[in-house]
Scaffold this motif. Structure first.
Motif, mmCIF file in Angstrom:
data_model
loop_
_atom_site.group_PDB
_atom_site.id
_atom_site.type_symbol
_atom_site.label_atom_id
_atom_site.label_comp_id
_atom_site.label_asym_id
_atom_site.label_seq_id
_atom_site.Cartn_x
_atom_site.Cartn_y
_atom_site.Cartn_z
ATOM 1 N N LEU A 296 -44.003 24.052 -41.153
ATOM 2 C CA LEU A 296 -43.052 24.568 -40.161
ATOM 3 C C LEU A 296 -43.727 24.731 -38.794
ATOM 4 C CD1 LEU A 296 -40.822 27.399 -41.707
ATOM 5 C CD2 LEU A 296 -40.066 25.412 -40.407
ATOM 6 N N LEU A 297 -44.906 25.356 -38.797
ATOM 7 C CA LEU A 297 -45.633 25.559 -37.549
ATOM 8 C C LEU A 297 -45.933 24.222 -36.871
ATOM 9 C CD1 LEU A 297 -48.230 28.393 -38.352
ATOM 10 C CD2 LEU A 297 -45.973 28.602 -37.313
ATOM 11 N N GLU A 298 -46.404 23.267 -37.659
ATOM 12 C CA GLU A 298 -46.750 21.953 -37.095
ATOM 13 C C GLU A 298 -45.503 21.261 -36.532
ATOM 14 O OE1 GLU A 298 -50.626 20.770 -39.806
ATOM 15 O OE2 GLU A 298 -48.626 20.309 -40.574
ATOM 16 N N GLU A 299 -44.412 21.378 -37.243
ATOM 17 C CA GLU A 299 -43.147 20.758 -36.819
ATOM 18 C C GLU A 299 -42.672 21.353 -35.486
ATOM 19 O OE1 GLU A 299 -38.738 21.757 -38.239
ATOM 20 O OE2 GLU A 299 -39.929 20.854 -39.841
ATOM 21 N N ILE A 300 -42.712 22.693 -35.379
ATOM 22 C CA ILE A 300 -42.250 23.369 -34.167
ATOM 23 C C ILE A 300 -43.207 23.113 -33.005
ATOM 24 C CG2 ILE A 300 -41.734 25.627 -33.153
ATOM 25 C CD1 ILE A 300 -40.882 26.503 -36.053
ATOM 26 N N MET A 301 -44.516 23.022 -33.303
ATOM 27 C CA MET A 301 -45.493 22.734 -32.242
ATOM 28 C C MET A 301 -45.360 21.304 -31.729
ATOM 29 S SD MET A 301 -48.833 24.775 -33.671
ATOM 30 C CE MET A 301 -49.944 24.435 -32.327
ATOM 31 N N SER A 302 -44.785 20.449 -32.532
ATOM 32 C CA SER A 302 -44.559 19.061 -32.098
ATOM 33 C C SER A 302 -43.259 18.922 -31.310
ATOM 34 C CB SER A 302 -44.505 18.119 -33.303
ATOM 35 O OG SER A 302 -45.749 18.081 -33.961
ATOM 36 N N ASN A 303 -42.319 19.846 -31.545
ATOM 37 C CA ASN A 303 -40.982 19.691 -30.960
ATOM 38 C C ASN A 303 -40.639 20.756 -29.912
ATOM 39 O OD1 ASN A 303 -39.933 17.352 -32.555
ATOM 40 N ND2 ASN A 303 -40.389 18.699 -34.257
ATOM 41 N N GLN A 304 -40.477 22.031 -30.350
ATOM 42 C CA GLN A 304 -39.993 23.050 -29.421
ATOM 43 C C GLN A 304 -41.096 23.801 -28.664
ATOM 44 O OE1 GLN A 304 -39.081 22.954 -32.684
ATOM 45 N NE2 GLN A 304 -36.885 22.497 -32.679
ATOM 46 N N PHE A 305 -42.214 24.118 -29.340
ATOM 47 C CA PHE A 305 -43.244 24.918 -28.673
ATOM 48 C C PHE A 305 -44.222 24.011 -27.934
ATOM 49 C CE2 PHE A 305 -46.957 27.830 -28.431
ATOM 50 C CZ PHE A 305 -46.337 28.870 -27.761
ATOM 51 N N THR A 306 -43.675 23.352 -26.917
ATOM 52 C CA THR A 306 -44.482 22.499 -26.050
ATOM 53 C C THR A 306 -44.106 22.822 -24.614
ATOM 54 O OG1 THR A 306 -42.875 20.700 -25.847
ATOM 55 C CG2 THR A 306 -44.357 20.630 -27.762
ATOM 56 N N GLN A 307 -44.996 22.526 -23.680
ATOM 57 C CA GLN A 307 -44.660 22.745 -22.276
ATOM 58 C C GLN A 307 -43.528 21.821 -21.835
ATOM 59 O OE1 GLN A 307 -48.595 22.520 -20.392
ATOM 60 N NE2 GLN A 307 -48.476 24.729 -20.059
ATOM 61 N N GLU A 308 -43.492 20.609 -22.397
ATOM 62 C CA GLU A 308 -42.450 19.647 -22.033
ATOM 63 C C GLU A 308 -41.064 20.159 -22.413
ATOM 64 O OE1 GLU A 308 -46.278 17.858 -22.162
ATOM 65 O OE2 GLU A 308 -45.187 18.885 -23.780
ATOM 66 N N TYR A 309 -40.984 20.851 -23.552
ATOM 67 C CA TYR A 309 -39.695 21.367 -24.032
ATOM 68 C C TYR A 309 -39.347 22.694 -23.363
ATOM 69 C CZ TYR A 309 -36.036 22.807 -27.336
ATOM 70 O OH TYR A 309 -34.856 23.206 -27.900
ATOM 71 N N MET A 310 -40.318 23.602 -23.275
ATOM 72 C CA MET A 310 -40.044 24.967 -22.840
ATOM 73 C C MET A 310 -39.955 25.135 -21.327
ATOM 74 S SD MET A 310 -39.478 26.744 -25.528
ATOM 75 C CE MET A 310 -39.181 28.187 -24.506
#
Length: 364
Positions: A296-310
């Motif tokens: 889950l952590l890896e998935e979210i760090m690849s998708n939502q918890f990034t500077q590009e997304y946030m």
């Protein structure tokens, strides 16, 4: 204020005698009658101060209960948060939106501009109340909602407050709504089972009481936002009446994204990757659940918890409320600090990502 501006205008009117009573003792929860005008609609309401330590702040937060009509836009109650210690005034909303994005039930929120008896009170965050209407609005099965009101909501048999055995397993919770008379029993059974299921049976038995996937997503949300109190406070429990399983809903997330409850800078490694509370510890002690959490952590760090997304989301929120910060009597003199928050949040995301990448091996 410009009435055509894009931030909703909330006009609160309280009779002088009632306002005097409200201010007489900020710790009294008894509401007083008032009137609220939103988009030309006149609403009769009850209003009281909300929060604990935040009541001491110069800019007060309010709880609004609709009286006539009984509901407005599907809500019986809303919360107006001053966000006084957050220089950005967006961390609560940013967190709730983030939780929703990663698949966790979370309150809806929006910024509004409040006046009281014609005087500017400034920018507030309107937060949806987590109650039966929260359930209904999402077409969820009827169920019970219990607020975690203090540190005894730590999923343990031991008090987080006095470090002694709890006299009751209901301690730390307040029932907001219930779909059956057995809501208190179900809560106590949950706490008891969390603490007494033998390790050899835990993986098989705990999914009978907790929606494990949703719980781990909630834990991940705390880990990414760094809400230090999130594990033993600042949440509500929803028991799905159809499945009988408990889910967790976040609440009060202004002390996040790199700042603590006093608005001070918080180190990016302050909240450990494994978090803390009894249920989290027991789940992460099970290989299957720990691997699930890591994925889950890896998935979210690849998708939502990034500077590009946030960061586009952060920038949009800051740009939207900035003109109104200049009219906020409590915030306008600190506009330079407000303008620096884009970098504070950006730096936090990068530093938190670095910390989590280093610690992922602990979850093998």
């Amino acid at each position: 204020m410009d009435e055509t501006a894009n931030l909703p205008q909330y006009k609160l009117f309280i009779k002088p005698v009632d306002l005097k009573e409200l201010k007489r003792d900020i710790w009294i929860d008894e509401p007083i009658p008032a009137q609220l005008r939103i988009d030309g609609k006149r609403l009769e309401i009850d209003v009281s101060y909300r929060g604990s330590h935040i009541r001491d702040f110069a800019k007060k937060s309010y709880q609004i209960t609709f009286y006539k009509p009984k509901k407005f836009m599907g809500s019986r109650q809303i919360h107006l948060n001053a966000e006084y210690k957050d220089p950005s005034m967006i961390r609560n909303k940013l967190s709730f939106d983030f939780f929703s994005d990663i698949g966790v039930l979370a309150p809806q929120s929006r910024h509004v501009f409040l006046t009281l008896n014609g005087k500017d009170e400034g920018v507030y965050l309107e937060i949806e109340s987590v109650d039966e209407n929260f359930i209904r609005r999402r077409n969820l099965p009827a169920g019970s909602i219990l607020y975690a009101v203090d540190g005894d909501a730590n999923f343990s048999l031991m008090s987080d407050i006095n470090k002694e055995t709890k006299k009751s397993l209901k301690l730390g919770y307040e029932i907001k709504c219930k779909d059956s008379k057995s809501a208190e029993y179900q809560l106590q059974e949950l706490i008891y089972k969390i603490n007494t299921i033998p390790p050899t049976e835990f993986e098989r038995e705990i999914p009978k009481y907790v929606n494990v996937n949703q719980y781990l997503r909630w834990v991940a949300g705390i880990i990414f936002t760094s809400n230090y109190d999130g594990f033993v406070h600042n949440y509500a429990l929803y028991r799905n009446g159809q499945t009988g399983l408990f889910e967790v809903i976040p609440w009060d997330y202004d002390a996040t994204w790199g700042r603590d409850v006093n608005g001070k800078l918080m180190e990016a490694d302050y909240v450990p990757i494994k978090g803390f509370n009894t249920l989290t510890a027991r789940l992460l002690d099970v290989d299957t659940f720990r691997r699930q959490y890591r994925t889950l952590l890896e998935e979210i760090m690849s998708n939502q918890f990034t500077q590009e997304y946030m960061m586009p989301r952060v920038e949009k929120l800051l740009e939207m409320i900035r003109p109104f910060i200049l009219d906020d009597p409590y915030k306008r003199d600190h506009i330079d600090k407000f303008d620096g928050e884009l970098k504070v949040i950006s730096d936090y995301i990068q530093e938190r990502r670095n910390y989590l990448f280093r610690k992922l091996s602990k979850l093998e």
